[in-house]
Design an enzyme around this catalytic site. Structure first.
Site, mmCIF file in Angstrom:
data_model
loop_
_atom_site.group_PDB
_atom_site.id
_atom_site.type_symbol
_atom_site.label_atom_id
_atom_site.label_comp_id
_atom_site.label_asym_id
_atom_site.label_seq_id
_atom_site.Cartn_x
_atom_site.Cartn_y
_atom_site.Cartn_z
ATOM 1 N N LYS A 18 0.836 -1.196 0.000
ATOM 2 C CA LYS A 18 0.000 0.000 0.000
ATOM 3 C C LYS A 18 0.876 1.254 0.000
ATOM 4 O O LYS A 18 2.103 1.179 0.170
ATOM 5 C CB LYS A 18 -0.939 -0.015 1.214
ATOM 6 N N ARG B 115 -10.410 -0.341 15.093
ATOM 7 C CA ARG B 115 -10.087 0.469 13.923
ATOM 8 C C ARG B 115 -10.893 -0.011 12.722
ATOM 9 O O ARG B 115 -11.768 0.679 12.240
ATOM 10 C CB ARG B 115 -8.575 0.433 13.651
ATOM 11 N N TYR C 71 16.926 30.228 7.884
ATOM 12 C CA TYR C 71 15.799 30.949 8.460
ATOM 13 C C TYR C 71 15.901 30.998 9.982
ATOM 14 O O TYR C 71 16.229 30.006 10.640
ATOM 15 C CB TYR C 71 14.484 30.260 8.089
ATOM 16 N N MET D 73 11.945 24.409 2.699
ATOM 17 C CA MET D 73 11.093 23.661 1.791
ATOM 18 C C MET D 73 11.897 22.875 0.755
ATOM 19 O O MET D 73 11.579 21.726 0.455
ATOM 20 C CB MET D 73 10.116 24.595 1.073
#
Length: 345
Positions: free
Chosen positions: A33, A128, A242, A290
């Protein structure tokens, strides 16, 4: 190229499956998955099929469609989410096996695809997915009289083999399934290593295939190299990145590599983790942004063309520990910008 290189060792993947398979006398399936745990389901699944896997598990029907297109008609593809409304055509046309979780799903499946194979997922205490004991008792005779291929449940604490919940769920699974003739499944990677009483007829390793704990002997599968795109000299007292979170305590050679939190390298690793040049660690300094990470290469004998985040020296679980998470999240967060290279099987 200015993007990172995610190198995926399919030989290591196959060997991990074979090692887990050798621990049991049961059939060993493969969980693929989340796009093969972030590594590319088509290549991953084909390598596992060549290694010997005949049954595969995905989370949702859409993943099953993609997997069927990669593997062809023969392997069994089981869908953990079951038979959801709107999935009928995909399940029928692509030969998927939904793991039925509710009485409503069972009704939907038997009415819309009456002769189509399915499995049953039972809730033995995780709360679940799956039928609880009263619901199962009300439909077990009906379900087992149809084309039911598997009855399974999932352990909540198998990463901790001494946790009492494992025994509690094992006992509940026996209570709910003893005496049936349909194959049963309880164990994923952790429970495979907990002994034969957890193995039943089929096991479902997932993260252990991809080099992650709780399979401590797993071979690393994912290797991530990040290209250096700039070198600079930073004077003592200057700050980096930063928020000025790192200050040079000495004249420093600094490199900037092309990757960041948009590529799945979590911001929490700022000023905490390290990259590697061969066998030499290189500390990350300043914030992970990022698209960019800065690292101190002052102590290296040469300026590297790239640095490694994932390697034999630093696995997904090392990064997970530093991030306060698990190897599963590190793998599945790997971004789409990487150039993927496959080696081996």
């Amino acid at each position: 190229m200015s993007t990172g290189f995610l190198n995926i060792d399919l030989t290591a993947l196959a060997r991990n499956w074979q090692a887990l398979d050798a621990m049991t006398g049961a059939e060993t399936a493969a969980v693929v998955k989340a796009d093969g745990y972030g590594l590319g389901v088509e290549k991953v699944a084909r390598a596992l099929a060549r290694a010997g896997a005949k049954t595969f598990f995905v989370a949702v029907a859409e993943e099953g469609v993609k997997l069927r297109e990669a593997l062809g008609p023969n392997p069994a593809i089981c869908v953990f989410s079951g038979h959801m409304r709107g999935d009928t055509d995909m399940i029928g046309d692509m030969g998927l096996t939904p793991m039925i979780n509710t009485v409503g799903q069972l009704t939907r499946h038997l009415e819309s695809l009456p002769d189509h194979p399915f499995g049953i997922q039972l809730d033995t205490g995780m709360n679940r997915l799956g039928m609880e004991i009263d619901d199962w008792a009300s439909v077990a005779e009906i379900a087992l009289g149809q084309n039911c291929q598997l009855v399974m449940s999932h352990l909540a604490c198998q990463d901790d083999p001494d946790h009492p919940m494992n025994r509690q769920q094992l006992d509940e699974f026996h209570l709910m399934t003893d005496g049936i003739k349909v194959p049963r499944s309880l164990a994923a990677t952790g429970a495979i290593q907990m002994g034969p009483e957890y193995h039943f007829d089929l096991t479902r390793p997932g993260v252990g295939l991809y080099g992650g704990l709780p399979f401590a002997d797993a071979q690393p599968v994912a290797h991530l190299d990040l290209p250096v795109i700039q070198l600079r000299d930073v004077a003592q007292g200057e700050t980096v990145g930063y928020g000025n979170t790192w200050t040079a305590r000495r004249p420093t050679k600094l490199v900037t590599v092309s990757a960041g939190y948009a590529d799945g390298i979590h911001r929490v690793l700022s000023n905490k983790t390290q990259l590697w040049h061969g066998s030499q660690p290189v500390p990350v300094v300043g914030r992970v942004s990022m698209d960019l990470i800065t690292a101190d290469v002052t102590d290296l004998d040469e300026v590297p063309g790239s640095l490694s985040l994932l390697s034999a020296n630093q696995t997904v679980d090392h990064i997970a520990e530093q991030s306060g998470t698990i190897g599963y999240e590190v793998l599945t967060a790997l971004g789409g910008r990487y150039q993927r290279r496959y080696s081996g099987a």
